[in-house]
Design a protein around this motif. Structure first.
Motif, PDB file in Angstrom:
ATOM      1  N   ALA A 242      67.089  23.524 101.722  1.00 33.26           N
ATOM      2  CA  ALA A 242      67.888  24.628 101.208  1.00 33.26           C
ATOM      3  C   ALA A 242      69.137  24.068 100.555  1.00 33.26           C
ATOM      4  O   ALA A 242      69.667  23.050 100.987  1.00 33.26           O
ATOM      5  N   GLY A 243      69.566  24.728  99.502  1.00 36.18           N
ATOM      6  CA  GLY A 243      70.787  24.306  98.824  1.00 36.18           C
ATOM      7  C   GLY A 243      71.676  25.500  98.550  1.00 36.18           C
ATOM      8  O   GLY A 243      71.207  26.627  98.428  1.00 36.18           O
ATOM      9  N   PHE A 244      72.956  25.237  98.465  1.00 33.49           N
ATOM     10  CA  PHE A 244      73.918  26.303  98.221  1.00 33.49           C
ATOM     11  C   PHE A 244      75.049  25.728  97.383  1.00 33.49           C
ATOM     12  O   PHE A 244      75.582  24.667  97.697  1.00 33.49           O
ATOM     13  N   SER A 245      75.391  26.403  96.317  1.00 30.46           N
ATOM     14  CA  SER A 245      76.515  25.946  95.492  1.00 30.46           C
ATOM     15  C   SER A 245      77.565  27.048  95.418  1.00 30.46           C
ATOM     16  O   SER A 245      77.244  28.226  95.384  1.00 30.46           O
ATOM     17  N   VAL A 246      78.830  26.640  95.410  1.00 34.09           N
ATOM     18  CA  VAL A 246      79.941  27.585  95.338  1.00 34.09           C
ATOM     19  C   VAL A 246      80.360  27.686  93.880  1.00 34.09           C
ATOM     20  O   VAL A 246      80.872  26.726  93.311  1.00 34.09           O
ATOM     21  N   THR A 247      80.113  28.844  93.282  1.00 26.95           N
ATOM     22  CA  THR A 247      80.465  29.030  91.878  1.00 26.95           C
ATOM     23  C   THR A 247      81.647  29.976  91.694  1.00 26.95           C
ATOM     24  O   THR A 247      82.197  30.058  90.604  1.00 26.95           O
ATOM     25  N   GLY A 248      82.047  30.695  92.755  1.00 33.25           N
ATOM     26  CA  GLY A 248      83.203  31.584  92.675  1.00 33.25           C
ATOM     27  C   GLY A 248      84.482  30.779  92.502  1.00 33.25           C
ATOM     28  O   GLY A 248      84.601  29.662  93.008  1.00 33.25           O
ATOM     29  N   ARG A 249      85.431  31.338  91.769  1.00 32.95           N
ATOM     30  CA  ARG A 249      86.683  30.619  91.495  1.00 32.95           C
ATOM     31  C   ARG A 249      87.898  31.515  91.684  1.00 32.95           C
ATOM     32  O   ARG A 249      87.834  32.740  91.527  1.00 32.95           O
ATOM     33  N   CYS A 250      89.018  30.857  92.011  1.00 33.42           N
ATOM     34  CA  CYS A 250      90.317  31.510  92.055  1.00 33.42           C
ATOM     35  C   CYS A 250      91.295  30.620  91.303  1.00 33.42           C
ATOM     36  O   CYS A 250      90.947  29.523  90.880  1.00 33.42           O
ATOM     37  N   GLY A 251      92.508  31.086  91.158  1.00 27.21           N
ATOM     38  CA  GLY A 251      93.527  30.303  90.469  1.00 27.21           C
ATOM     39  C   GLY A 251      93.884  29.033  91.220  1.00 27.21           C
ATOM     40  O   GLY A 251      93.419  28.785  92.330  1.00 27.21           O
ATOM     41  N   CYS A 252      94.707  28.225  90.618  1.00 29.05           N
ATOM     42  CA  CYS A 252      95.139  26.954  91.204  1.00 29.05           C
ATOM     43  C   CYS A 252      95.947  27.180  92.483  1.00 29.05           C
ATOM     44  O   CYS A 252      96.546  28.234  92.673  1.00 29.05           O
ATOM     45  N   ILE A 253      95.957  26.161  93.333  1.00 30.41           N
ATOM     46  CA  ILE A 253      96.762  26.208  94.551  1.00 30.41           C
ATOM     47  C   ILE A 253      98.239  26.282  94.162  1.00 30.41           C
ATOM     48  O   ILE A 253      98.701  25.549  93.296  1.00 30.41           O
TER      49      ILE A 253
END
Length: 100
Positions: free
Chosen positions: A13-24
């Motif tokens: 199984a694989g999972f990728s995080v594609t959601g994004r937010c602004g810079c720290i």
């Protein structure tokens, strides 16, 4: 599907995080001193980002590729309900990290 980034292939199984937010945004963190074996050093307390740049995903990371993965409360509760282990959730306000 809501979880289009999850894929099964040959028993793996694989999972990728594609959601994004602004810079720290370090200016929103509190600088505190912590004692370490080598002495007292400042750390940032709190990990904040530009919410106006968040795409609304339940699982996301910042645009500046710091390696932190953020999740909504709903994701944390779903993990708990499914008894998924080997993961640690921390409140963003409590995270401490180096000022370097």
């Amino acid at each position: 599907s809501r979880y289009k980034n999850f894929a099964w292939q040959g028993g793996y199984a694989g999972f990728s995080v594609t959601g994004r937010c602004g810079c720290i945004d370090n200016s929103r963190s509190e600088k505190v001193d912590r004692e370490f074996p080598g002495g007292i050093f400042p750390v940032y307390r709190g990990l904040y980002f530009d919410e106006s740049r968040w795409d609304g995903a339940d699982i996301f990371c910042s645009e500046d590729k710091t390696g932190y993965v953020f999740v909504t409360t709903e994701v944390k509760l779903a993990f708990q309900k499914a008894k998924i282990s080997n993961v640690r959730f921390e409140l963003v306000a409590e995270i401490e990290r180096s000022t370097l």
